[in-house]
Design a protein around this motif. Structure first.
Motif: not given
Length: 132
Positions: A37-41, A79-82, A107-111, A122-128
């Motif tokens: 993602s473009s945000l820090e996790m 679980e994370t903070i973004a 595990y590739v995480l994206n927000i 406010p965000f959706a977390l996706t995983l591949s």
């Protein structure tokens, strides 16, 4: 002629009951997390069936270190903070899933900020999953 059987018995005992791995070809499942993602996790935590791993903070585009996981599926609880908000990915169950085979995985995480707007989340977390 008397044979000394003590060394032979000790060796047999060690091989049978010592957990000697010279006959085992089983390799571990190693898993890391990528923040795509473009945000820090911050405080990235993953819950596997038998353990919980804290991967820590992962900057945008970066990877965590690999961790040896006893049992894992192609998805997990994250679980994370973004952006100062708690973000969670909660699997419902693992029915029909098989454990990952030995090897290295990411595990590739994206927000996604725009696709999921609710007051508490406010965000959706996706995983591949990617095999390395």
């Amino acid at each position: 002629m008397k044979l000394d059987m003590q060394p032979t018995l000790v060796l047999a005992f060690l091989l049978l009951f010592g957990g000697c791995s010279i006959f085992s070809s089983e390799e571990p499942v190693l898993i890391r997390v990528q923040n795509s993602s473009s945000l820090e996790m911050e405080d990235v935590t993953v819950r596997f069936p038998e353990q919980e791993v804290m991967y820590g903070d992962i900057d945008s585009g970066e990877y965590s270190s690999y961790t040896d996981i006893s049992k894992a599926y192609r998805y997990a609880y994250f679980e994370t903070i973004a952006g100062d908000k708690k973000v969670v990915l909660q699997p419902i169950d693992y029915v029909g899933e098989s454990y990952l085979e030995e090897g290295k995985y990411t595990y590739v995480l994206n927000i996604h900020e725009e696709s999921y707007q609710q007051d508490d989340y406010p965000f959706a977390l996706t995983l591949s999953l990617q095999r390395d």
